[in-house]
Design a protein around this motif. Sequence first.
Motif: not given
Length: 515
Positions: A334, A354, A303, A318, A341, A352, A338, A418, A449
């Motif tokens: 994971t 995911y 990251l 991942d 953060r 981002l 995230l 995200i 990710v």
Amino acid sequence: MLLLVLSASCKQGTTSAEEKKLPKIAIAGLGIESSTFSPALSTEEAFHAKIGDSVYTRYPFLQIDSLQRQRAEWIPTLVGKSLPGGTVTREAYESLVTKTLKLLKKNGPYDGLFFDIHGAMSVVGLDDPEGDLIERIRTVIGNDVLISTSMDLHGNVSEKLAKHTDLITCYRMAPHEDAIQSKKRAVTNLLDRLENGKGKPAYKAWVPVPILLPGEKTSTRIEPGKSLYAKIPDITKQDGVIDAAIWIGYAWADEPRNHAVVMVTGDDKEKVEKGAEKLAQSFWDVRNEFEFVAPTTTLEESLKLALASEKHPYMISDLGDNPTAGGAGDVTWTLKELLARPEFKSATGPSLIYASIPGPEFVKEALEIGVGGKINATAGAAVDNRFAGPLALEGTITAIKEGDRNAEVEVVVKVGSIHIIVTKKRKPYHRLSDFTNLGLNPKETDIVVIKIGYLVPELYEMRGDWIMALTPGGVDQDLNRLGYKRIKRPMFPLDSTMAQPDLKARLIPASDTTE
């Protein structure tokens, strides 16, 4: 006199017709990679089994107007292929096998069988499912029928499987861009041997190689895998050799058959043996040169690099819960990291995506709320909660899509900056359309990710940059953390200082011998 001539003429015509009779070939197979280090179990529905003419949809080279289709009378029975996953339940396996055997028995006898498998299936209570399956097929179709087997190079070839198959091959590329080409080669070899009357090869050389490496370290895009697999054509071009193959094996199952294997088949004993030994020794010689196909590091460091990079999309694999290798797909470790953060707390933070986390209850609630609505529901860790528990996801639903073959229903929820893809059932995200169908544009996203190992071609071409995060899960890339108990030892790299093994070719008897 005239009667005699006519009689002779009719007899000649009958002989000609008999000579042109097409061989009768069945198609059957089951395929899955099964991690025995994952708590997940795979059921029958995961195989999406095709029966009868629907089997043809798997093989472009067997379409109705294709040359291969015209060379035989084809009898498709049952072919089931699943996403990689956990160990297959015994009930699922027995059900699929019973259906296969019933169809084979109903439509026999046969001249040949195209056996389409992966080679890394684990089943509750069985050490060698593919060996068991082909042995049980032999009891129905007989030992004289010519069987040609197609496999993934991450499969395992036991002595039992090697004995009961006659012709055998596997992919020569990882990622598997040559999958269809390899299956076609298996079919072509089968047709050629039936048409030329040579039948079963005189020799099958089998060499177990005590190496067990993950696919992410053995890609044929890079060295030494690239050069190792490039040696195969020189072996197969020799007169007296039919095919040659190198199996990396499957690293995430703890069974005695899990290790690399080399096989060469043909009618020239010396060339078959020497070819197999050459490939096996070549593999052993480069064992210390295998490295991950991309840089690897911790998630935290991944990251840090992604956030500092100006190359977009910055892709992070991942790794530990990769569903395309056999991970449960619902490890939340994971995603939990995230969401904690600070960079991604605000909607205006770095973008981002995911992909993805299963959450059937979350999906059910999202369907009731609809796109644009706010949701606060949990997802993940229903199967594998060893590393983190279910996560509460609170955000805005930006997309809902129904009808996917694997996921069934996909929901996108935006939490901070995200976009999280939540699925009813696990799904790997391999193509640009997997994202754009959900209103996401990974090409214009800062960080993606994704639960995957090495990037498949479309993602590889799309990447701005890429790193593989060494995360926990059922397909942990740190093999020393898995705790093998049943594989044969010594085994490289677990026993890195082991001595030179015996790589002499072992000739495997044909299925119709009693040796």
